[in-house]
Structure formats: C-alpha cells, structure tokens
Design an enzyme around this catalytic site. Structure first.
Site, PDB file in Angstrom:
ATOM      1  N   CYS A 106       6.241  -0.316   7.296  1.00 36.61           N
ATOM      2  CA  CYS A 106       5.791   1.309   6.211  1.00 36.61           C
ATOM      3  C   CYS A 106       7.140   1.255   5.037  1.00 36.61           C
ATOM      4  O   CYS A 106       8.054   1.147   6.342  1.00 36.61           O
ATOM      5  CB  CYS A 106       5.580   2.183   7.384  1.00 36.61           C
ATOM      6  SG  CYS A 106       5.398   3.253   6.872  1.00 36.61           S
ATOM      7  N   LEU A 107       6.717   1.974   4.414  1.00 42.59           N
ATOM      8  CA  LEU A 107       8.273   2.369   2.593  1.00 42.59           C
ATOM      9  C   LEU A 107       8.578   3.140   4.079  1.00 42.59           C
ATOM     10  O   LEU A 107       9.751   3.491   3.473  1.00 42.59           O
ATOM     11  CB  LEU A 107       6.979   2.104   1.695  1.00 42.59           C
ATOM     12  CG  LEU A 107       6.614   0.378   1.207  1.00 42.59           C
ATOM     13  CD1 LEU A 107       6.253   1.244   0.450  1.00 42.59           C
ATOM     14  CD2 LEU A 107       7.816   0.157   0.665  1.00 42.59           C
ATOM     15  N   GLY A 118       0.551  -1.483   0.295  1.00 42.99           N
ATOM     16  CA  GLY A 118      -0.079   0.180   0.002  1.00 42.99           C
ATOM     17  C   GLY A 118       1.125   1.605  -0.383  1.00 42.99           C
ATOM     18  O   GLY A 118       1.950   1.097   0.431  1.00 42.99           O
ATOM     19  N   GLN A 159       3.913   9.850   1.032  1.00 44.33           N
ATOM     20  CA  GLN A 159       4.636   9.143   1.052  1.00 44.33           C
ATOM     21  C   GLN A 159       5.757   9.611   0.387  1.00 44.33           C
ATOM     22  O   GLN A 159       6.770   9.457   0.026  1.00 44.33           O
ATOM     23  CB  GLN A 159       4.347   7.699   1.285  1.00 44.33           C
ATOM     24  CG  GLN A 159       4.144   6.935   2.426  1.00 44.33           C
ATOM     25  CD  GLN A 159       3.725   5.642   2.994  1.00 44.33           C
ATOM     26  OE1 GLN A 159       2.909   5.194   2.590  1.00 44.33           O
ATOM     27  NE2 GLN A 159       4.657   5.242   3.016  1.00 44.33           N
ATOM     28  N   HIS A 177      -3.862   1.514   7.488  1.00 46.56           N
ATOM     29  CA  HIS A 177      -2.621   1.981   7.805  1.00 46.56           C
ATOM     30  C   HIS A 177      -2.372   3.224   6.727  1.00 46.56           C
ATOM     31  O   HIS A 177      -1.832   4.458   7.023  1.00 46.56           O
ATOM     32  CB  HIS A 177      -1.747   1.045   7.371  1.00 46.56           C
ATOM     33  CG  HIS A 177      -0.125   1.350   7.015  1.00 46.56           C
ATOM     34  ND1 HIS A 177       0.351   0.700   8.636  1.00 46.56           N
ATOM     35  CD2 HIS A 177       0.576   2.002   6.544  1.00 46.56           C
ATOM     36  CE1 HIS A 177       2.095   1.049   8.368  1.00 46.56           C
ATOM     37  NE2 HIS A 177       1.726   2.112   6.494  1.00 46.56           N
ATOM     38  N   GLU A 178      -3.021   3.354   5.575  1.00 46.97           N
ATOM     39  CA  GLU A 178      -2.911   4.176   4.514  1.00 46.97           C
ATOM     40  C   GLU A 178      -3.319   5.472   4.617  1.00 46.97           C
ATOM     41  O   GLU A 178      -3.247   7.086   4.578  1.00 46.97           O
ATOM     42  CB  GLU A 178      -3.229   3.645   3.616  1.00 46.97           C
ATOM     43  CG  GLU A 178      -2.913   2.080   2.931  1.00 46.97           C
ATOM     44  CD  GLU A 178      -0.737   2.429   2.798  1.00 46.97           C
ATOM     45  OE1 GLU A 178      -0.105   4.159   2.725  1.00 46.97           O
ATOM     46  OE2 GLU A 178      -0.144   1.947   3.231  1.00 46.97           O
ATOM     47  N   HIS A 220      -2.031   7.671   6.937  1.00 47.76           N
ATOM     48  CA  HIS A 220      -1.264   8.557   6.549  1.00 47.76           C
ATOM     49  C   HIS A 220      -1.878   9.641   6.042  1.00 47.76           C
ATOM     50  O   HIS A 220      -1.140  11.251   6.035  1.00 47.76           O
ATOM     51  CB  HIS A 220      -0.445   7.510   5.402  1.00 47.76           C
ATOM     52  CG  HIS A 220       0.789   7.152   6.010  1.00 47.76           C
ATOM     53  ND1 HIS A 220       2.006   7.356   5.949  1.00 47.76           N
ATOM     54  CD2 HIS A 220       1.193   6.204   5.182  1.00 47.76           C
ATOM     55  CE1 HIS A 220       2.841   6.771   6.744  1.00 47.76           C
ATOM     56  NE2 HIS A 220       1.945   5.468   5.830  1.00 47.76           N
TER      57      HIS A 220
HETATM   58 NI    NI Z   1       3.064   3.366   5.886  1.00 48.38          NI
END
Ligand code: NI
Length: 159
Positions: free
Chosen positions: A102-103, A54, A59, A144-145, A148
């Site tokens: 998380c990226l 995701g 991000q 999660h997304e 963000h």
């Molecule tokens: Ni993340």
C-alpha cells in the site's frame, strides 16, 4: 489558467497513522464538478508517479469515494479505471490469498485474503452509471481501494 490544457498536480500521499486513512469517506454526489475531475486526474498522476497500481482519494487527503486503478489486462478499455462511488459485490464464493502493499504503508507487504471475482458498479466522471467484472489481480486491487473508502487498511484483513 488555460482551460483547454489539463494541469495535473502530484498530491501528497497520507501515511499510516494519519486519521484520514481510518475515516469513512463520503459519497461524491455530482462527479461532473470540475474539482472532482481535477482530483481524479491528480490521483491518476500521483498513482503513476508512485508506481502504484491503485489509489483511493483518502490516500491523498480527500475523504471522498473515488478510486483509480491500473487495468492493464483490458485492451478494450485502455487507461486506468476511475470509479466514483464504487460498490463491489463478490461474484461467487471463491477466495484467494496474495501479497499486497500500500502506498500509505511504504516498505511492507502482507498476505491478504480477497474475493477471487467481484462485480463492480460505480459512476463515471461524466455522471453515467458504469458496471463491470474483475477477477484475480484487478479484483484484489479494487477490494483494496474500496476498503480505503471505508477506513480499512490491508493489515486489518490479514489473518
Ligand atoms: Ni492502499
């Protein structure tokens, strides 16, 4: 540039410490703007390249309410979900804990409680309202997304 060939670009992923990750993203408004479509395509490409499940627009340094997510379990709807201005509602009161990464926070994982099931509604890239339900892994990814988009990172949800 040829208008008939989508040209996708990998975007740079913001890392923990960058203020864009702590900023509430603004609504998109008209998702039919070609720049929005391009951003969404780039997000899908960037997510795949980074082997993520995701990605949220902040991000990639765009403070807009767009998320993409792998939806591997749904054979009727192949390809990633692209949700513009998404809203989530818990479906039931069941919660569960699982590890997330998380990226934007490479190399770490944490145990995070999330709603087991959610209802989502959003706008598609062609501007139409779309809705769906998610449970388990996809429900977790969506929560999660969407976090963000509100400047919330998973460590803030750990107990
Ligand atoms: Ni993340």
């Amino acid at each position: 540039a040829c208008p008939y060939i989508p040209i996708m670009t990998l975007r740079k992923i913001a890392r923990l410490g960058h203020p864009v990750l702590l900023t509430e993203a603004r609504p998109v408004g008209d998702p039919r703007d070609p720049e929005i479509r391009r951003l969404a395509q780039d997000m899908v490409e960037t997510m795949r390249d980074a082997q993520g499940v995701g990605l949220a627009a902040p991000q990639v340094h765009e403070s807009l309410r767009i998320i993409v997510a792998v939806d591997a379990a749904n054979a009727d709807r192949p390809g990633p979900l692209v949700l513009v201005d998404p809203e989530l509602t818990p479906d039931g009161d069941e919660r569960e804990e699982a590890f997330e990464g998380c990226l934007s926070i490479p190399g770490l994982r944490g145990l995070v409680p999330r709603w087991r099931r959610v209802l989502w509604r959003a706008t598609s890239l062609d501007g139409s309202p779309i809705t769906g339900t998610a449970d388990g892994f996809l429900a977790r990814v969506l929560q999660h997304e969407v976090d963000h988009l509100d400047g919330v990172l998973y460590p803030m949800r750990m107990q």
